[in-house]
Design a protein around this motif. Structure first.
Motif, short mmCIF file in Angstrom:
data_model
loop_
_atom_site.label_atom_id
_atom_site.label_comp_id
_atom_site.label_asym_id
_atom_site.label_seq_id
_atom_site.Cartn_x
_atom_site.Cartn_y
_atom_site.Cartn_z
N ASP A 189 0.84 -1.20 0.00
CA ASP A 189 0.00 0.00 0.00
C ASP A 189 0.88 1.25 0.00
O ASP A 189 1.91 1.30 0.67
CB ASP A 189 -0.89 0.03 1.24
CG ASP A 189 -2.03 -0.98 1.16
OD1 ASP A 189 -2.14 -1.67 0.13
OD2 ASP A 189 -2.80 -1.07 2.13
N GLY A 190 0.48 2.24 -0.77
CA GLY A 190 1.20 3.50 -0.81
C GLY A 190 1.26 4.06 -2.22
O GLY A 190 0.61 3.57 -3.14
N THR A 191 2.06 5.10 -2.36
CA THR A 191 2.29 5.74 -3.65
C THR A 191 3.62 5.24 -4.19
O THR A 191 4.61 5.21 -3.46
CB THR A 191 2.33 7.28 -3.50
OG1 THR A 191 1.09 7.71 -2.93
CG2 THR A 191 2.54 7.96 -4.84
N HIS A 192 3.65 4.89 -5.46
CA HIS A 192 4.85 4.32 -6.06
C HIS A 192 5.22 5.12 -7.31
O HIS A 192 4.40 5.30 -8.20
CB HIS A 192 4.62 2.86 -6.43
CG HIS A 192 4.15 2.05 -5.28
ND1 HIS A 192 5.00 1.53 -4.32
CD2 HIS A 192 2.90 1.69 -4.89
CE1 HIS A 192 4.30 0.88 -3.42
NE2 HIS A 192 3.01 0.97 -3.73
N HIS A 193 6.46 5.59 -7.34
CA HIS A 193 7.01 6.29 -8.50
C HIS A 193 7.91 5.30 -9.22
O HIS A 193 8.92 4.86 -8.66
CB HIS A 193 7.78 7.54 -8.08
CG HIS A 193 6.96 8.50 -7.29
ND1 HIS A 193 6.04 9.34 -7.88
CD2 HIS A 193 6.89 8.73 -5.96
CE1 HIS A 193 5.45 10.06 -6.94
NE2 HIS A 193 5.95 9.70 -5.76
N GLU A 196 10.88 5.92 -19.16
CA GLU A 196 9.45 6.21 -18.96
C GLU A 196 9.17 6.19 -17.47
O GLU A 196 9.67 5.33 -16.73
CB GLU A 196 8.59 5.17 -19.67
CG GLU A 196 7.14 5.51 -19.72
CD GLU A 196 6.84 6.80 -20.49
OE1 GLU A 196 6.03 7.59 -19.98
OE2 GLU A 196 7.40 7.01 -21.57
N CYS A 197 8.36 7.14 -17.01
CA CYS A 197 8.02 7.26 -15.59
C CYS A 197 6.52 7.08 -15.39
O CYS A 197 5.74 7.38 -16.30
CB CYS A 197 8.43 8.62 -15.05
SG CYS A 197 10.17 8.98 -15.25
N GLN A 198 6.16 6.62 -14.22
CA GLN A 198 4.76 6.42 -13.88
C GLN A 198 4.59 6.54 -12.38
O GLN A 198 5.47 6.17 -11.61
CB GLN A 198 4.30 5.03 -14.33
CG GLN A 198 2.90 4.69 -13.91
CD GLN A 198 2.50 3.27 -14.27
OE1 GLN A 198 3.32 2.38 -14.34
NE2 GLN A 198 1.22 3.07 -14.50
N THR A 199 3.45 7.06 -11.97
CA THR A 199 3.09 7.09 -10.55
C THR A 199 1.78 6.31 -10.41
O THR A 199 0.87 6.48 -11.21
CB THR A 199 2.89 8.53 -10.05
OG1 THR A 199 4.12 9.23 -10.21
CG2 THR A 199 2.48 8.56 -8.59
N LEU A 200 1.73 5.44 -9.41
CA LEU A 200 0.50 4.70 -9.16
C LEU A 200 0.27 4.59 -7.66
O LEU A 200 1.19 4.75 -6.87
CB LEU A 200 0.51 3.33 -9.83
CG LEU A 200 1.64 2.35 -9.53
CD1 LEU A 200 1.31 1.51 -8.32
CD2 LEU A 200 1.85 1.45 -10.73
N ALA A 211 -2.65 5.26 -14.47
CA ALA A 211 -3.01 5.73 -15.81
C ALA A 211 -2.59 4.64 -16.79
O ALA A 211 -1.41 4.29 -16.86
CB ALA A 211 -2.31 7.04 -16.14
N SER A 212 -3.56 4.08 -17.51
CA SER A 212 -3.25 2.95 -18.39
C SER A 212 -2.25 3.31 -19.48
O SER A 212 -1.43 2.47 -19.87
CB SER A 212 -4.53 2.37 -19.00
OG SER A 212 -5.19 3.35 -19.77
#
Length: 193
Positions: free
Chosen positions: A56-60, A73-77, A87-88
């Motif tokens: 659980d948490g925010t992942h960069h 490429e970067c993503q936050t989920l 974001a798909s």
């Protein structure tokens, strides 16, 4: 607007065809369309397996494929229990970078990897990573992640560095066999996709 200030189109300088040819790059992997489909499937499985081990948490997430020029490429989920908010489009882009890294690791190039910076609900931050080896995500030691993360970013951050967890390979049939069965050449003639 006067004719003197009008924008003009200028063709890009021509590149030497021999220099730009992938045949002249001894490090460039040569892949067929079937290989590309297989790598995208494999990258999707690796991405899903990675997301499944995130707490659980925010992942960069930062995915990188190495080659003549790095592809990043970067993503936050967000993960909360069994729910994942993402974001798909970003997920697809990360999978494409992973597939590229897998293709590079199949050749003589260093493939690439993925780094995840996690911020838990209580504010605890930690960073871990995986390299692409043998077509899958392999954990990287905490000290190596610290060096890689801090040299490529804005310098040191207040976070704990940990070794990445083992990412389980897909259950059941071998992943390459599943991808081979899904390939268009192995589908019934009435299937369009």
């Amino acid at each position: 607007m006067t004719s003197d200030s009008a924008m003009r189109w200028t063709p890009a300088p021509e590149r030497d065809a021999e220099q730009a040819s992938p045949e002249n790059d001894e490090n460039a992997p040569v892949l067929s369309a079937e290989d590309g489909f297989t790598l995208l499937d494999r990258a999707g499985e690796a991405y899903a397996a990675l997301v499944n081990v995130l707490p659980d948490g925010t992942h960069h997430i930062v995915a990188c494929a190495h080659g003549n020029e790095p592809l990043i490429e970067c993503q936050t989920l967000e993960v909360l229990g069994a729910a994942v908010a993402l974001a798909s489009d970003d997920s697809v882009n990360v999978c494409c970078v992973l597939a590229t890294a897998m293709a590079a690791s199949a050749g003589r190039l260093v493939g690439g990897g993925i780094v995840v910076r996690t911020i838990e609900r209580d504010g605890t931050e930690w960073v871990r990573g995986w390299s692409i080896q043998g077509g899958w995500l392999e954990p990287v030691q905490a000290a190596d992640i610290r060096v890689a993360y801090e040299s490529g970013g804005d310098g040191p951050i207040e976070a704990e560095y940990r070794q990445g967890e083992d990412i389980p390979t897909p259950d059941g049939a071998d992943a390459e066999e599943r991808c081979r069965r899904r390939h268009p050449a192995n589908r019934p003639p009435n299937r369009r996709n």
